[in-house]
Design a protein around this motif. Structure first.
Motif, mmCIF file in Angstrom:
data_model
loop_
_atom_site.group_PDB
_atom_site.id
_atom_site.type_symbol
_atom_site.label_atom_id
_atom_site.label_comp_id
_atom_site.label_asym_id
_atom_site.label_seq_id
_atom_site.Cartn_x
_atom_site.Cartn_y
_atom_site.Cartn_z
ATOM 1 N N ARG A 100 59.080 -27.823 94.145
ATOM 2 C CA ARG A 100 57.830 -27.048 94.113
ATOM 3 C C ARG A 100 57.603 -26.335 95.442
ATOM 4 N NH1 ARG A 100 55.317 -31.840 91.500
ATOM 5 N NH2 ARG A 100 55.127 -31.415 89.262
ATOM 6 N N ARG B 236 57.416 -22.235 95.835
ATOM 7 C CA ARG B 236 56.215 -21.590 96.371
ATOM 8 C C ARG B 236 56.526 -20.815 97.650
ATOM 9 N NH1 ARG B 236 53.349 -25.368 95.662
ATOM 10 N NH2 ARG B 236 51.960 -24.613 94.008
ATOM 11 N N ALA C 3 54.853 -24.368 83.740
ATOM 12 C CA ALA C 3 53.510 -24.316 84.330
ATOM 13 C C ALA C 3 53.583 -24.126 85.831
ATOM 14 C CB ALA C 3 52.742 -25.587 83.985
ATOM 15 N N ASP C 4 54.555 -24.783 86.482
ATOM 16 C CA ASP C 4 54.694 -24.636 87.933
ATOM 17 C C ASP C 4 55.031 -23.194 88.300
ATOM 18 O OD1 ASP C 4 54.178 -27.303 88.238
ATOM 19 O OD2 ASP C 4 56.285 -27.903 88.441
ATOM 20 N N GLU D 277 52.031 -20.882 87.771
ATOM 21 C CA GLU D 277 51.018 -21.087 88.810
ATOM 22 C C GLU D 277 51.422 -20.412 90.107
ATOM 23 O OE1 GLU D 277 49.059 -24.817 91.347
ATOM 24 O OE2 GLU D 277 50.253 -25.207 89.538
ATOM 25 N N VAL D 278 52.707 -20.562 90.491
ATOM 26 C CA VAL D 278 53.173 -19.975 91.749
ATOM 27 C C VAL D 278 53.140 -18.454 91.676
ATOM 28 C CG1 VAL D 278 55.194 -19.677 93.226
ATOM 29 C CG2 VAL D 278 54.536 -21.961 92.435
ATOM 30 N N ALA E 221 51.217 -16.599 89.858
ATOM 31 C CA ALA E 221 49.830 -16.161 89.912
ATOM 32 C C ALA E 221 49.254 -16.308 91.312
ATOM 33 C CB ALA E 221 49.001 -16.960 88.906
ATOM 34 N N GLU E 222 49.648 -17.355 91.999
ATOM 35 C CA GLU E 222 49.129 -17.609 93.351
ATOM 36 C C GLU E 222 49.662 -16.598 94.356
ATOM 37 O OE1 GLU E 222 49.947 -20.968 96.777
ATOM 38 O OE2 GLU E 222 49.766 -21.648 94.694
#
Length: 677
Positions: free
Chosen positions: A483, A487, A524-525, A528-529, A531-532
Motif C-alpha cells: 500500500r 500510494r 479498493a486500495d 482509493e489511491v 482518487a487521493e
C-alpha cells in the motif's frame, strides 16, 4: 488437703544429680535435673510426710540414690519415739502383728516412659556431641543390640553429619546453643546391608545442657518420590528420558564442563526428526504410530550403546523431545568426525524396515548435527543451532544429516532480523522508492518508469528488494508495504505530470505480490489511491509475476478484471520463466508482457559477428509476434548494450528497460530526464 514437698525434700534432687554424675558418666546432671523438673508432683504419703523425703517415684533416680536408701538409719519424724520399733507405721503394733513388707516399686517417670517407648528414634546428646541416652527405636534403626550400646558414641558419626561442611557447621552451632534447630536428610547404611534414608532433627533441650536428636525413616517417601520423578522425567511411550530430563542433563553437562578441566571440554548433539511420521499417524492410527516410536527408540538406544562401547566411554544420552523428535547428547565429544559417524550410524539403523504387528513400515530421518566447545555454550543456544541445522537437513532433501554452518546460520539470523523489522520499518519510514526508465525502442522517448523499493536499514544499509520482498510475502507485511509503495509511486507520478505539463505523460509501473490480491481488497486500495492522488488510471501499470497470474482463478481473476475495467494496465513480469501457459493470455485482462532478462542477455555476438545466437533470437521473436497478434505490447528487461537494443528493435519489441538507458534513480533524476526530453 495435700501438702507440697518440704524444704528438705526439695534439696534431695540436687544431691541426687551429683551422685548420678559421680557414679555414671552416661547420664549428665543436667539431664537428670531436667527430668526431675519434668516429673509430675505427687502427694506425699504419711511416711514421707513424717520423714521429709521426696515422694517422686524412685525409678526416676539411680538405685543407689533413691531417697529411702539414702536416708540415715536413725532418721525419724520429729514426733516419733526413739524406741519405737516401727517409726513409719502409725497403726497400733498389735494390729500389725508382723514387720510390714517393703513398699512396692513406683512406676517410671512419665517423661522417661514416653522417651523409651516412643516409636520415633530419639537420643539425648551432650554438648560434646556424645550420646547420653537413647531409646529402643534408635537402636533398632541403627542396628545396635540395645540402647545402652549407643551411649558414649559420637552422634555425628552415627548419622553422618560431618559429610558436608554446611551441615557440620550448623550442627556445631546447635550444640553451642547458637542455633535453634538443624534439619537435614541423610542416607545411612544398616549393619544388615540395606540403606536407609533418614531425616535428622537436632534441637536444644530447654533448660538443660543437652540436645535432642530425632531420626525419622523416610525411605518409603524417598522411594515414592523417586518413582514419581521417574514418571515425570521419562516418556511413557518410549521409556526414554523426556525433554525435561534432557535439558536437565544438558545444563548439568555444560555447567560441569565450564568448571571441570577434565575431559575434552566439547559437547555434541544429534537432533533427529522422522520424515513422514504424520502420514503414519493419519493413515494407520496413533496406536501404530506409538509402536513405531517405541521401536525407533529401541534402535537408537542400541546404536548409542554400541557407540559408547566402542569408545570405552559413557553411551550418548538418548531422549525423546516430543512428537517424532529425538536427541542424542554426546558429552566430552571427540570432534565433528565422531558426531558425523554417529549420525551415519543412526541413519543406517533406521533404514531397515520396521515390522509392527504385520505392518511393515520404512521410515527415514533428518538429523541436525552440532558439535562445539562447552565454554560459552548455553543449552538454549545449542538447541537453537541443532533445530536450525535439522531444518536445513529437511530443506536439503530429507533422509540425511547436516552439520551446523556458522556462516549459513548468520545468513539465517540476518533474515530473521529483517523479517522481524519489516512492519516497524514501514511505520518509521525506512523505505524509499527509486525509478528505472522504460524507453520506447523506436524513438528513444521516455514512456514510463518502474518503481523499485529499497530499504534503508539502520544496521545493514541500503537493501535491494530481493533481500526482503520474499520475507514480506511470507509474514504478510507485503500488504502494508505494498500500500505504501502504491500510494508513494502514484503521488510521484502525479507530481511529474503537474511539473512537466508540456512533456508526454509517463506511466508508473508498480509490482504487486499475489498475496496482496488474496489478503487485501486490491481493487479498493487502487481506487482509493487514484482518487487521493488524482492520477489518471491509464498512467498506472500493475506488474504481477507469471507464476502468480497464470494460476489465477476466482477472486484474483475477478480483481484483475475489475482493475482492467477501471483503466489500469496489467503486465506479466518475467514472462517466459514460469508456466508459460499461452492459453491464459487470451483469458486474462493483460495488456503488457515483460520478457525476462535471461532472454535478452542471450543476445551475445560471437567474435564480434553481426548475428545473435539463433535460438534466443528465434524465441524472443516468436514471443513478440505472439503478443502483438493478441494485442499486447512487449517490454524487454535487462537491456545493457546498444547491440541488444538494436536487435530487439529489429525483432519488433516495443519498450526497453535496463542499464543502457539508466539505473534505478531518485525521483529528481527522472524530472531531469523529462525536462531534457
Amino acid at each position: 488437703m495435700s501438702e507440697g514437698p518440704t524444704t528438705a525434700a526439695g534439696a534431695a534432687p540436687e544431691s541426687t544429680c551429683r551422685a548420678v554424675t559421680e557414679s555414671s558418666g552416661a547420664v549428665s546432671s543436667a539431664a537428670v535435673s531436667s527430668a526431675a523438673v519434668a516429673a509430675p508432683p505427687h502427694a506425699p504419703t504419711p511416711d514421707s510426710a513424717r520423714t521429709g523425703q521426696d515422694a517422686r517415684p524412685h525409678e526416676a533416680l539411680p538405685q543407689d540414690a533413691r531417697p529411702h536408701e539414702a536416708r540415715p538409719q536413725d532418721a525419724r519424724p520429729q514426733d516419733a519415739h526413739p524406741h519405737d520399733p516401727h517409726p513409719h507405721d502409725t497403726r497400733p503394733h498389735d494390729v500389725l502383728g508382723v514387720e510390714p513388707p517393703p513398699p512396692p516399686a513406683a512406676p517410671p517417670a512419665p517423661y522417661l516412659s514416653a522417651f523409651l517407648a516412643a516409636p520415633l528414634a530419639l537420643a539425648v546428646v551432650d554438648r560434646r556431641g556424645q550420646v547420653v541416652t537413647a531409646n529402643a527405636a534408635l537402636s533398632a534403626m541403627l542396628g545396635a543390640d540395645e540402647p545402652a550400646a549407643l551411649e558414649g558414641r559420637t552422634a555425628a558419626e552415627l548419622v553422618d553429619l560431618a559429610s558436608d561442611s554446611r551441615t557440620w557447621h550448623s550442627y556445631r552451632e546447635v550444640l553451642r546453643g547458637r542455633q535453634a534447630r538443624l534439619t537435614c536428610t541423610r542416607r545411612i547404611k544398616h549393619p544388615d546391608g540395606h540403606s536407609l534414608w533418614i531425616q535428622v532433627t537436632v534441637s536444644p533441650v530447654p533448660g538443660g545442657r543437652t540436645v535432642l536428636l530425632s531420626l525419622t525413616d523416610i525411605s518409603a517417601r524417598r522411594e515414592l518420590q523417586a518413582r514419581l520423578r521417574h514418571l515425570q522425567m521419562h516418556d511413557p511411550v518410549t521409556r526414554l528420558p523426556n525433554r525435561t530430563l534432557f535439558f536437565e542433563r544438558l545444563s548439568a553437562a555444560l555447567e560441569a564442563g565450564a568448571y571441570d578441566g577434565a575431559g575434552t571440554g566439547r559437547i555434541g548433539l544429534c537432533y533427529l526428526d522422522l520424515d513422514g511420521f504424520k502420514a503414519v499417524n493419519d493413515t494407520l492410527g496413533h496406536g501404530v504410530g506409538d509402536r513405531l516410536l517405541a521401536a525407533v527408540a529401541e534402535r537408537l538406544t542400541r546404536c548409542a550403546d554400541r557407540i559408547g562401547y566402542d569408545r570405552g566411554a559413557v553411551a550418548p544420552l538418548v531422549a525423546r523431545l516430543g512428537g517424532d523428535e529425538f536427541a542424542l547428547l554426546v558429552e566430552d565429544s571427540a570432534g565433528t568426525e565422531q558426531l558425523a559417524g554417529l549420525a551415519d550410524s543412526v541413519l543406517r539403523t533406521l533404514q531397515e524396515p520396521f515390522d509392527l504387528s504385520g505392518q511393515r513400515l520404512a521410515v527415514s530421518a533428518s538429523i541436525g548435527v552440532v558439535e562445539r566447545h562447552m565454554e560459552g555454550t548455553t543449552a538454549t543456544g545449542l538447541m537453537q543451532a541443532a533445530d536450525t541445522t535439522l531444518y536445513w537437513a529437511k530443506a536439503d532433501g530429507k533422509a540425511r544429516w547436516t552439520l551446523f554452518d556458522p556462516e549459513r546460520n548468520a545468513h539465517r539470523m540476518t533474515r530473521q532480523a529483517l523479517s522481524s523489522g519489516l512492519r516497524p520499518a514501514v511505520e518509521r519510514g525506512e523505505f524509499v522508492l527509486e525509478y528505472q526508465p522504460l524507453v520506447n525502442l523506436g524513438d528513444g522517448v521516455l514512456r514510463g518508469v518502474e518503481a523499485l523499493v529499497r530499504w534503508d536499514h539502520p544496521q545493514f544499509g541500503m537493501l535491494s528488494p530481493n533481500r526482503f520482498i520474499g520475507l514480506a510475502e511470507e509474514d504478510g507485511s507485503i500488504v502494508q508495504l505494498g500500500r505504501w509503495i502504491l500510494r508513494t509511486a502514484c503521488r510521484q507520478a502525479r507530481a511529474w505530470q503537474l511539473q512537466h505539463p508540456e512533456a508526454p505523460p509517463v506511466y508508473v509501473s508498480v509490482n504487486v505480490a499475489v498475496r496482496q490480491v488474496w489478503d487485501s481488497d486490491l481493487v479498493a486500495d487502487v481506487a482509493e489511491v487514484l482518487a487521493e492522488t488524482g492520477l489518471p488510471p491509464e498512467l498506472l501499470q500493475l506488474e504481477l509475476t507469471e507464476s502468480a497470474v497464470m494460476g489465477s482463478a476466482g477472486r484474483p481473476l475477478q480483481a484483475l478484471q475489475s482493475l482492467s475495467d477501471m483503466g489500469v494496465h496489467i503486465a506479466i513480469d518475467d514472462f517466459g520463466t514460469g508456466y508459460s501457459n499461452l492459453a491464459y493470455l487470451s483469458r486474462l485482462p493483460v495488456s503488457v508482457l515483460k520478457l525476462d532478462g535471461s532472454f535478452v542477455r542471450g543476445f551475445q555476438y560471437d567474435d564480434g559477428g553481426e548475428h545473435a545466437t539463433p535460438a534466443d533470437a528465434v524465441i524472443v521473436e516468436a514471443m513478440v509476434q505472439l503478443a502483438h497478434r493478441l494485442g499486447l505490447t512487449v517490454t524487454a528487461e535487462c537491456v545493457e548494450t546498444a547491440a541488444q537494443a538494436a536487435r530487439l528493435r529489429q525483432i519488433g519489441c516495443d519498450t526497453g528497460q535496463g542499464w543502457l538507458y539508466s539505473r534505478p534513480v531518485a525521483p529528481d533524476r527522472i524530472s531531469a530526464l523529462l525536462t531534457t526530453s
